[in-house]
Design a protein around this motif. Structure first.
Motif, PDB file in Angstrom:
ATOM      1  N   ALA A   1       0.863  -1.326  -0.057  1.00 55.51           N
ATOM      2  CA  ALA A   1      -0.011   0.089  -0.040  1.00 55.51           C
ATOM      3  C   ALA A   1       0.781   1.204  -0.026  1.00 55.51           C
ATOM      4  O   ALA A   1       0.296   2.311  -0.291  1.00 55.51           O
ATOM      5  N   LEU A   2       2.177   1.219   0.018  1.00 51.06           N
ATOM      6  CA  LEU A   2       2.742   2.338   0.178  1.00 51.06           C
ATOM      7  C   LEU A   2       3.617   2.892  -1.156  1.00 51.06           C
ATOM      8  O   LEU A   2       3.856   2.121  -2.012  1.00 51.06           O
ATOM      9  N   GLY A   3       3.819   4.233  -1.045  1.00 45.70           N
ATOM     10  CA  GLY A   3       4.342   4.776  -2.219  1.00 45.70           C
ATOM     11  C   GLY A   3       6.033   4.607  -2.124  1.00 45.70           C
ATOM     12  O   GLY A   3       6.312   4.151  -1.006  1.00 45.70           O
ATOM     13  N   GLU A   4       6.543   4.909  -3.050  1.00 47.24           N
ATOM     14  CA  GLU A   4       8.037   4.484  -3.474  1.00 47.24           C
ATOM     15  C   GLU A   4       8.749   4.958  -1.967  1.00 47.24           C
ATOM     16  O   GLU A   4       9.855   4.568  -1.665  1.00 47.24           O
ATOM     17  N   ARG A   5       8.410   6.441  -1.699  1.00 51.89           N
ATOM     18  CA  ARG A   5       9.303   6.748  -0.431  1.00 51.89           C
ATOM     19  C   ARG A   5       8.673   7.008   0.674  1.00 51.89           C
ATOM     20  O   ARG A   5       8.905   7.692   1.626  1.00 51.89           O
ATOM     21  N   ASP A   6       7.397   6.307   0.913  1.00 49.42           N
ATOM     22  CA  ASP A   6       6.536   6.681   2.003  1.00 49.42           C
ATOM     23  C   ASP A   6       7.059   6.120   3.439  1.00 49.42           C
ATOM     24  O   ASP A   6       7.808   4.951   3.390  1.00 49.42           O
ATOM     25  N   ALA A   7       6.755   6.693   4.411  1.00 49.51           N
ATOM     26  CA  ALA A   7       7.092   6.207   5.766  1.00 49.51           C
ATOM     27  C   ALA A   7       6.008   4.938   5.980  1.00 49.51           C
ATOM     28  O   ALA A   7       5.143   4.987   5.524  1.00 49.51           O
ATOM     29  N   LEU A   8       6.401   4.185   6.962  1.00 51.39           N
ATOM     30  CA  LEU A   8       5.714   3.197   7.316  1.00 51.39           C
ATOM     31  C   LEU A   8       4.578   3.612   8.395  1.00 51.39           C
ATOM     32  O   LEU A   8       3.857   2.862   9.023  1.00 51.39           O
ATOM     33  N   PHE A   9       4.990   4.892   8.951  1.00 49.20           N
ATOM     34  CA  PHE A   9       3.992   5.641   9.927  1.00 49.20           C
ATOM     35  C   PHE A   9       3.271   6.633   9.308  1.00 49.20           C
ATOM     36  O   PHE A   9       3.902   7.418   8.698  1.00 49.20           O
ATOM     37  N   SER A  10       2.037   6.889   9.825  1.00 50.22           N
ATOM     38  CA  SER A  10       1.435   8.186   9.252  1.00 50.22           C
ATOM     39  C   SER A  10       1.180   9.091  10.393  1.00 50.22           C
ATOM     40  O   SER A  10       0.753   8.862  11.482  1.00 50.22           O
ATOM     41  N   SER A  11       1.349  10.376  10.058  1.00 49.30           N
ATOM     42  CA  SER A  11       1.220  11.410  10.823  1.00 49.30           C
ATOM     43  C   SER A  11      -0.158  12.337  10.367  1.00 49.30           C
ATOM     44  O   SER A  11      -0.148  13.464  10.704  1.00 49.30           O
ATOM     45  N   ALA A  12      -0.833  11.927   9.727  1.00 40.37           N
ATOM     46  CA  ALA A  12      -2.197  12.469   9.137  1.00 40.37           C
ATOM     47  C   ALA A  12      -3.011  13.027  10.078  1.00 40.37           C
ATOM     48  O   ALA A  12      -3.506  13.973   9.821  1.00 40.37           O
ATOM     49  N   ARG A  13      -3.191  12.279  11.136  1.00 38.73           N
ATOM     50  CA  ARG A  13      -4.025  12.770  12.209  1.00 38.73           C
ATOM     51  C   ARG A  13      -3.389  13.929  12.910  1.00 38.73           C
ATOM     52  O   ARG A  13      -4.289  15.073  12.780  1.00 38.73           O
ATOM     53  N   ALA A  14      -2.282  13.951  13.136  1.00 38.44           N
ATOM     54  CA  ALA A  14      -1.772  15.334  13.494  1.00 38.44           C
ATOM     55  C   ALA A  14      -1.434  16.365  12.597  1.00 38.44           C
ATOM     56  O   ALA A  14      -2.111  17.762  12.906  1.00 38.44           O
ATOM     57  N   GLU A  15      -1.635  16.220  11.469  1.00 38.67           N
ATOM     58  CA  GLU A  15      -1.398  17.001  10.479  1.00 38.67           C
ATOM     59  C   GLU A  15      -2.964  17.831  10.079  1.00 38.67           C
ATOM     60  O   GLU A  15      -3.170  18.911   9.945  1.00 38.67           O
TER      61      GLU A  15
END
Ligand SMILES: NC(=O)c1ccc[n+]([C@@H]2O[C@H](COP(=O)([O-])OP(=O)(O)OC[C@H]3O[C@@H](n4cnc5c(N)ncnc54)[C@H](O)[C@@H]3O)[C@@H](O)[C@H]2O)c1
Length: 299
Positions: A264-278
């Motif tokens: 599910a990850l893009g080429e450089r994506d982190a394995l952790f999401s900070s989307a909620r904080a963003e």
């Protein structure tokens, strides 16, 4: 001027948090067992496990905001019983005193290790990227102590209601400014060594966060504490993974149990999401190893 007390302000993360808070216009007080040179804060040197000394400090400073970072900061850095007792004892002592003196917001450091990666009996993510809804599975005294701190903060928020804004955050592997220039990171390796030997970062799912981005996160949390559900936990990590090349290939090579989820990850994506904080705080990490390290390599 808002008075903000930082516990562990002389530490790896604390120094950047203190700097960001001071730059935001706050009056910063740092309390730590040791002092740090050049910190833009009034510094007190004391053991926060000393109840009498801690009571006196909180009474004297009466902070409106508290950022609690003081802890034994890594798994196996002390015997299990001691590590658990110190980290939970520090959090409950600091939280108790903050409530007593009328502090209106307190943010405490948890850790991504609560998720359970690196467990000797094996671990696989339910999905990637990991977010706050992912189940926790602590397997050592450090991650158990951080689950307990998250739970203490959540329960206290439920009980204290509108009296105080409370929260925890899980900062990814913190890289202090001098570490981009070759100083050893928390585990003792330099960043170039971590990039050259991906297995070193793979155990922590290639996670990292620039300490100045962590400082900006803390400022954003304190400025927008009302926007975060009281007692909630937030991840804070860089947007990319600390590994050269496509992240899915690195996961397949070094973390085979996570390979399917990594599709599910893009080429450089982190394995952790900070989307909620963003989303809640309007905070975005702005630094990447790709920009910070290149500057040093180009010198
Ligand atoms: N560094 C990371 O990558 C990372 C990642 C996730 C979470 N964290 C958490 O962030 C926090 C800060 O970590 P760090 O890397 O800056 O650690 P650090 O060891 O550099 O800083 C912690 C500071 O707390 C102080 N301290 C410890 N016990 C104390 C006591 N009894 N009384 C007074 N001061 C005391 C230490 O002297 C130290 O300066 C910790 O809670 C850690 O678990 C760190």
């Amino acid at each position: 001027m808002t008075r903000t007390l930082v516990t562990g302000g002389a530490g790896r993360l604390g120094r950047s948090v203190v700097a960001a808070l001071a730059a935001s216009g706050r009056e910063v007080v740092s309390v730590d067992r040791v002092a740090a040179e050049g910190l833009p804060a009034q510094q007190f040197e004391l053991d926060l496990l000393d109840d009498a000394a801690r009571h006196e400090l909180f009474t004297r400073v009466a902070p409106e905001e508290v950022v609690h970072l003081a802890a034994i900061p890594a798994p196996f850095a002390a015997p299990d019983d001691e590590l658990y007792a110190v980290n939970t004892g520090l959090a409950s002592g600091v939280l108790g005193d903050a409530l007593r003196v009328g502090t209106r917001a307190l943010l405490a450091a948890s850790s991504p290790t609560v998720i359970g990666y690196g467990a000797p009996e094996g671990w696989a993510p339910a999905y990637l990227p990991l977010d706050e809804a992912h189940p926790v599975a602590p397997w050592n005294a450090y991650s158990r102590s951080k689950v307990a701190v998250e739970e203490l903060v959540r329960e206290t928020a439920e009980r204290e209601g509108a009296r105080i804004r409370l929260g925890t955050f899980r900062p990814c592997y913190v890289i202090a400014p001098e570490e981009w220039a070759g100083a050893p990171t928390q585990q003792g390796h330099t960043l170039l060594e971590r990039l050259a030997q991906p297995e070193l970062s793979a155990v922590a799912l290639f996670n990292y966060l620039d300490a100045r981005d962590a400082g900006a996160f803390v400022v954003a949390w304190l400025d927008h504490a009302d926007a975060v559900p009281n007692g909630a936990v937030l991840f804070a990590g860089a947007r990319d993974a600390l590994v050269r090349g496509p992240v899915r290939e690195a996961v397949a090579a070094h973390l085979p149990s996570a390979a399917d989820a990594a599709e599910a990850l893009g080429e450089r994506d982190a394995l952790f999401s900070s989307a909620r904080a963003e989303e809640l705080l309007g905070w975005r990490p702005t630094r990447s190893w790709r920009t910070e390290l290149v500057e040093v390599e180009g010198e």
